[in-house]
Design a protein around this motif. Structure first.
Motif, PDB file in Angstrom:
ATOM      1  N   ARG A 145      34.838 -46.729   3.089  1.00 33.41           N
ATOM      2  CA  ARG A 145      35.977 -47.507   2.597  1.00 33.41           C
ATOM      3  C   ARG A 145      36.728 -48.213   3.715  1.00 33.41           C
ATOM      4  N   GLY A 146      35.997 -48.770   4.638  1.00 32.96           N
ATOM      5  CA  GLY A 146      36.622 -49.526   5.711  1.00 32.96           C
ATOM      6  C   GLY A 146      37.156 -48.690   6.850  1.00 32.96           C
ATOM      7  N   ASN A 147      37.060 -47.364   6.736  1.00 35.59           N
ATOM      8  CA  ASN A 147      37.488 -46.470   7.816  1.00 35.59           C
ATOM      9  C   ASN A 147      36.251 -46.059   8.602  1.00 35.59           C
TER      10      ASN A 147
ATOM     11  N   GLU B 125      44.004 -41.591   7.078  1.00 29.28           N
ATOM     12  CA  GLU B 125      43.003 -42.508   6.522  1.00 29.28           C
ATOM     13  C   GLU B 125      41.964 -41.800   5.652  1.00 29.28           C
TER      14      GLU B 125
ATOM     15  N   ASP C 110      42.916 -47.193  -0.815  1.00 28.78           N
ATOM     16  CA  ASP C 110      42.160 -47.604   0.372  1.00 28.78           C
ATOM     17  C   ASP C 110      41.708 -46.430   1.233  1.00 28.78           C
TER      18      ASP C 110
END
Length: 353
Positions: A11-13, A171, A222
């Motif tokens: 997820r973009g992390n 995150e 997110d």
């Protein structure tokens, strides 16, 4: 090329590697507020090369604490105290995660740092515990079975804690559905004796976990969401690996990104044989049967073993606990042992040569 030291994005992390720090309770908070101990304890692992550092089981409500000394995320004072801890982890190159949990019938217990093992009475700073059913763990106090309103509160508490976690900068959010704590207690027929929509059938027993996962996903769209399962209760009539596989699919549909696979902790009469990597095959089974991302745990304290687990496709990442306590620079040491070229803190580069 080291498989263990390749990045993994969820997820973009992006975790810079796949050698991660398991959540480990420190029993060192006051009123759920983390302090300098937590700051130094967690930041050192990031400086030591971890790809992901997961803060200890963090209670979503006061009654969800394992002990009165546990950290929490049920109010904004705790949120603010977490901010500098998270910033320190991220400043040292690691992704910051937190494990959100509710201890259920294993709450309100004496801290192991005091040498005790039992229930803390309300008169001594403890509280009435709750569970799916009024069945005590070992010699702990008997819990009260949650009613419909209590179940709704649990879902809200997890969602609110998730919002606070993201506001603090975390995150990765891991939902603790393992080791005999509340969500695990609902999953297993050994501790869930209910006859309503949250008990009886597999579909009913997994309902609370699915709802919590959905609520956390909605609260933190997110964030990477992990779910930690005990793959087996290791006791007759209990939760097993097939149940874990089926539940993993359901929580993935509800928004989970990775399954963290452990075992045991529900009942004192469990039978588990330990040894290096003793839980890895549970993770491998979940990965093979579901196609989901998984992490493996369980005495993975040798760099070669960790490398093989990832390189062989048995797990996408490994989490270690005690080895990081023995050596907070386990990540840098593992990279050197495997010949992986990783950045060292500038202050430590003399040791990299």
């Amino acid at each position: 090329m080291s498989s263990l030291f390749t990045p993994l994005a969820i997820r973009g992390n992006e975790m810079r590697n796949r050698l991660w720090v398991s959540p480990m309770c420190q029993y060192s908070a006051v009123d759920g507020v983390p302090n300098d101990w937590h700051h130094v304890h967690l930041a050192q692992f990031a400086a030591g090369g971890a790809g992901l550092v997961v803060a200890e089981a963090t209670a979503v409500s006061p009654e969800g604490r394992i002990s009165p000394e546990d950290v929490g995320l049920w109010n904004d004072a705790q949120l603010e105290a977490w901010r500098p801890v998270v910033a320190a982890i991220r400043a040292r190159g690691a992704v910051a995660g937190v494990q959100l949990g509710h201890a259920g019938r294993k709450a309100s217990t004496t801290s192991p740092l005091t040498g005790g093992r039992g229930t803390v009475a309300p008169a001594d700073g403890g509280w009435q515990t709750v569970a799916p059913s009024a069945v005590a763990y070992d010699r702990f106090a008997e819990p009260v079975a949650l009613d419909a309103e209590g179940i709704e509160k649990v879902v809200r508490d997890f969602a609110e804690a998730a919002r606070r976690a993201v506001a603090a900068g975390f995150e990765v959010l891991e939902l603790h559905a393992a080791h005999g704590y509340l969500l695990h207690q609902f999953l297993s027929p050994l501790t869930n004796l209910r006859d309503d929509a949250y008990g009886g059938s597999f579909e009913n027993r997994v309902r609370l976990l699915v709802r919590v996962t959905e609520a956390v996903r909605a609260a933190a769209p997110d964030a990477a969401v992990f779910v930690r399962f005990s793959a087996t209760d290791a006791a007759e009539g209990g939760w097993d690996v097939a149940d874990t596989v089926a539940a993993a699919r359901l929580v993935a549909d509800a928004g989970a990104d990775l399954i963290d696979v452990s075992s045991g902790g529900l009942v004192p009469h469990q039978r588990i044989t330990t040894g290096p990597g003793y839980q890895v095959e549970y993770a491998a089974t979940v990965r093979r049967e579901t196609g989901l991302l998984v992490s493996a745990v369980g005495m993975i304290d040798d760099p070669a073993l960790a490398e093989n687990v990832v390189a062989d496709g048995r797990a996408d990442a490994v989490m270690s606990g005690r080895e990081w306590l023995r050596d907070p620079h386990f990540g840098l040491r593992a990279a050197a042992a495997l010949g992986a070229d990783v950045p060292w803190p500038a202050q430590y580069t003399r040791a990299a040569r």
